[in-house]
Design an enzyme around this catalytic site. Sequence first.
Site, PDB file in Angstrom:
ATOM      1  N   ASP A 151       0.848  -1.205   0.000  1.00  0.00           N
ATOM      2  CA  ASP A 151       0.000   0.000   0.000  1.00  0.00           C
ATOM      3  C   ASP A 151       0.878   1.248   0.000  1.00  0.00           C
ATOM      4  OD1 ASP A 151      -3.100  -0.764   1.069  1.00  0.00           O
ATOM      5  OD2 ASP A 151      -1.545  -2.198   1.589  1.00  0.00           O
ATOM      6  N   GLU A 165      -5.427   7.340   0.346  1.00  0.00           N
ATOM      7  CA  GLU A 165      -5.838   6.609   1.543  1.00  0.00           C
ATOM      8  C   GLU A 165      -4.748   6.573   2.624  1.00  0.00           C
ATOM      9  OE1 GLU A 165      -7.267   2.563   1.061  1.00  0.00           O
ATOM     10  OE2 GLU A 165      -8.021   2.614   3.106  1.00  0.00           O
ATOM     11  N   ASP A 207      -6.317   5.157  -4.185  1.00  0.00           N
ATOM     12  CA  ASP A 207      -6.388   4.014  -3.271  1.00  0.00           C
ATOM     13  C   ASP A 207      -5.351   3.016  -3.783  1.00  0.00           C
ATOM     14  OD1 ASP A 207      -6.911   1.969  -1.566  1.00  0.00           O
ATOM     15  OD2 ASP A 207      -9.077   1.996  -1.824  1.00  0.00           O
ATOM     16  N   ILE A 231      -4.024   0.171  -2.719  1.00  0.00           N
ATOM     17  CA  ILE A 231      -4.515  -1.220  -2.814  1.00  0.00           C
ATOM     18  C   ILE A 231      -5.914  -1.231  -2.233  1.00  0.00           C
ATOM     19  CG2 ILE A 231      -4.240  -3.638  -2.184  1.00  0.00           C
ATOM     20  CD1 ILE A 231      -1.280  -3.302  -2.019  1.00  0.00           C
ATOM     21  N   ASP A 232      -6.893  -1.208  -3.104  1.00  0.00           N
ATOM     22  CA  ASP A 232      -8.277  -1.331  -2.656  1.00  0.00           C
ATOM     23  C   ASP A 232      -8.553  -2.827  -2.508  1.00  0.00           C
ATOM     24  OD1 ASP A 232     -10.968  -0.640  -2.115  1.00  0.00           O
ATOM     25  OD2 ASP A 232     -11.494  -1.074  -4.195  1.00  0.00           O
ATOM     26  N   THR A 266      -7.502  -4.671   0.456  1.00  0.00           N
ATOM     27  CA  THR A 266      -6.257  -5.238   1.011  1.00  0.00           C
ATOM     28  C   THR A 266      -6.474  -6.688   1.447  1.00  0.00           C
ATOM     29  OG1 THR A 266      -5.859  -3.041   1.882  1.00  0.00           O
ATOM     30  CG2 THR A 266      -4.335  -4.733   2.562  1.00  0.00           C
ATOM     31  N   HIS A 315     -18.372  -5.219   5.502  1.00  0.00           N
ATOM     32  CA  HIS A 315     -18.436  -4.064   4.598  1.00  0.00           C
ATOM     33  C   HIS A 315     -19.818  -3.825   4.005  1.00  0.00           C
ATOM     34  CE1 HIS A 315     -13.838  -4.187   3.662  1.00  0.00           C
ATOM     35  NE2 HIS A 315     -14.110  -3.940   4.921  1.00  0.00           N
ATOM     36  N   SER A 340     -12.896  -5.495  -3.472  1.00  0.00           N
ATOM     37  CA  SER A 340     -12.382  -4.307  -4.174  1.00  0.00           C
ATOM     38  C   SER A 340     -13.239  -3.788  -5.331  1.00  0.00           C
ATOM     39  CB  SER A 340     -10.962  -4.566  -4.700  1.00  0.00           C
ATOM     40  OG  SER A 340     -10.990  -5.213  -5.958  1.00  0.00           O
ATOM     41  N   LYS A 358     -15.058  -5.311  -8.665  1.00  0.00           N
ATOM     42  CA  LYS A 358     -16.493  -5.548  -8.895  1.00  0.00           C
ATOM     43  C   LYS A 358     -17.035  -4.585  -9.957  1.00  0.00           C
ATOM     44  CE  LYS A 358     -17.571  -5.236  -4.343  1.00  0.00           C
ATOM     45  NZ  LYS A 358     -16.303  -5.501  -3.693  1.00  0.00           N
ATOM     46  N   ARG A 361     -24.106  -2.522  -2.741  1.00  0.00           N
ATOM     47  CA  ARG A 361     -23.400  -2.374  -1.469  1.00  0.00           C
ATOM     48  C   ARG A 361     -24.336  -1.637  -0.534  1.00  0.00           C
ATOM     49  NH1 ARG A 361     -17.937  -2.188  -1.144  1.00  0.00           N
ATOM     50  NH2 ARG A 361     -16.980  -1.321   0.719  1.00  0.00           N
ATOM     51  N   ASP A 378     -12.799   5.021  -2.827  1.00  0.00           N
ATOM     52  CA  ASP A 378     -13.330   3.668  -2.980  1.00  0.00           C
ATOM     53  C   ASP A 378     -14.415   3.567  -4.038  1.00  0.00           C
ATOM     54  OD1 ASP A 378     -11.835   2.062  -1.258  1.00  0.00           O
ATOM     55  OD2 ASP A 378     -12.939   2.764   0.494  1.00  0.00           O
TER      56      ASP A 378
HETATM   57  P1  AMP Z   1     -14.882  -4.268  -0.646  1.00  0.00           P
HETATM   58  O1  AMP Z   1     -13.705  -5.030  -1.073  1.00  0.00           O
HETATM   59  O2  AMP Z   1     -15.821  -3.911  -1.747  1.00  0.00           O
HETATM   60  O3  AMP Z   1     -15.561  -4.897   0.515  1.00  0.00           O
HETATM   61  O4  AMP Z   1     -14.398  -2.852  -0.171  1.00  0.00           O
HETATM   62  C1  AMP Z   1     -13.141  -2.618   0.338  1.00  0.00           C
HETATM   63  C2  AMP Z   1     -13.159  -1.237   0.935  1.00  0.00           C
HETATM   64  O5  AMP Z   1     -14.130  -1.178   1.950  1.00  0.00           O
HETATM   65  C3  AMP Z   1     -11.884  -0.857   1.626  1.00  0.00           C
HETATM   66  O6  AMP Z   1     -11.109  -0.114   0.763  1.00  0.00           O
HETATM   67  C4  AMP Z   1     -12.307  -0.019   2.789  1.00  0.00           C
HETATM   68  O7  AMP Z   1     -11.949   1.325   2.588  1.00  0.00           O
HETATM   69  C5  AMP Z   1     -13.797  -0.125   2.799  1.00  0.00           C
HETATM   70  N1  AMP Z   1     -14.368  -0.394   4.127  1.00  0.00           N
HETATM   71  C6  AMP Z   1     -13.725  -0.559   5.311  1.00  0.00           C
HETATM   72  N2  AMP Z   1     -14.611  -0.748   6.313  1.00  0.00           N
HETATM   73  C7  AMP Z   1     -15.842  -0.673   5.762  1.00  0.00           C
HETATM   74  C8  AMP Z   1     -17.179  -0.776   6.275  1.00  0.00           C
HETATM   75  N3  AMP Z   1     -17.405  -0.998   7.565  1.00  0.00           N
HETATM   76  N4  AMP Z   1     -18.204  -0.655   5.403  1.00  0.00           N
HETATM   77  C9  AMP Z   1     -17.986  -0.457   4.097  1.00  0.00           C
HETATM   78  N5  AMP Z   1     -16.747  -0.356   3.542  1.00  0.00           N
HETATM   79  C10 AMP Z   1     -15.693  -0.463   4.356  1.00  0.00           C
HETATM   80 MG    MG Z   2     -10.223   0.918  -0.638  1.00  0.00          MG
END
Ligand code: AMP
Ligand code: MG
Length: 395
Positions: A84, A107, A179, A181-182, A184, A269, A291, A294, A308, A326
């Site tokens: 990152d 980020e 970002d 590494i979206d 991680t 998330h 990430s 999608k 989401r 994001d």
């Molecule tokens: P995803 O892989 O689509 O689940 O999204 C990853 C991103 O979700 C990361 O980059 C975080 O910035 C973000 N993230 C972290 N915590 C949360 C949360 N509680 N709700 C939604 N997104 C989050």
């Molecule tokens: Mg991210």
Amino acid sequence: MTVQVTCMLLHHASKHLNAHFRNNPRRLLSMSLTSPEAFSIEKHVAIAAVRRACLVTCTVFNQLVRDKTDTLKKEDESPVTVGDYAAQAVINTVLRNAFPEDPIVGEEGADALRQESNARLRERMVSLATNALQEDLIDGEKAQWGLGSHHEHSSEALLKAIDEGSDTGGSNKRMWTVDPIDGTKGFLRGGQYAVCLSLIVNSQVVLGVIGCPNLQIYPANPDEGKGCIFVAVRGQGAFQITLSGTGAIKLPYFPPEKSYVLQSEEPKHTNMPLIKRVADELHLTEWGMDSQAKYCCLARGEGAVYLRMPAPTIGGKQPYEERIWDHAPGSILVEEAGGKITDSEGAPLRFGLGRGMGDNRGFVATVDEELHGRVVSAIKQAQSTEDAKKTKATP
Ligand code: AMP
Ligand code: MG
């Protein structure tokens, strides 16, 4: 479950793709990336930055599995790898050289890396970022962006570059979001992750570039290998190139697959039970993926919906505020591929509020307008069912 769904998807997608390529054998390989259009320089800079940041993440992944000290925990408990930091150092170095005046909303910050106890991690970051920046130039890249073997990069300069990402965002300005590494968690488990960069002008996303090193180039044909970069410029469409910067394909590149709703892999998330209810109502199957990959899959035509919804909060905790980095690149990619994206009530996304996106009402992206309306209605319906259940359960 996910593996099963992925296999089904690949099987289904292969039918579409094979037909497509029979009729249009590599029709877009010759698509020009050099026409003098709006944001043309920005587009080339962003592709160079993302491509080189992907070199970092790929190198780190190959070594990371063997070396656990390459991972830190941030205050919010999310794992941050040396990847990152090094990827953000690379992207910000390129942006700073190309556009010295542009604010960057990134980020990561370098505070933890400056601590003496993290000296080893810092050295790894410097070596990874330097190697990626010093690689030979390819077509479309310029030495004045800080690229090539003639540029030296000190530890202090790279730490400073990481910290350049501390801008607070806002509405009446031109700014980049980064970002590095979206996803991680996806990165750490060898799944999908994305290196994400966008340019926002006066609250509107005008350019998005997303690198997905682990995404198949052609879902139908695994022999083509992995590693894609997705690019969208407002009003100019969306396309995919390979990680080596070749083979432009306009998106969507096959007729949209109507069976899948793309959602997070990570239950914290999103609201998975609610999404399941919506998916059932619309006869869709959930497909979990980490990430902004999608958004890329949706833009390619591999799914019908990206959904989401805010995860339920526990113990009076504030709901999570989504971050602009994001969603900005993914949102323009979907729009430029002909899709639609809003919050779950059908309102436009807000990229001018600051680093965050304000009240979290979730995200709905679809490949077509009619489906978008049906998803928004199905969410409303599912939410009222959920509310009714809660009321009944309260004594
Ligand atoms: P995803 O892989 O689509 O689940 O999204 C990853 C991103 O979700 C990361 O980059 C975080 O910035 C973000 N993230 C972290 N915590 C949360 C949360 N509680 N709700 C939604 N997104 C989050
Ligand atoms: Mg991210």
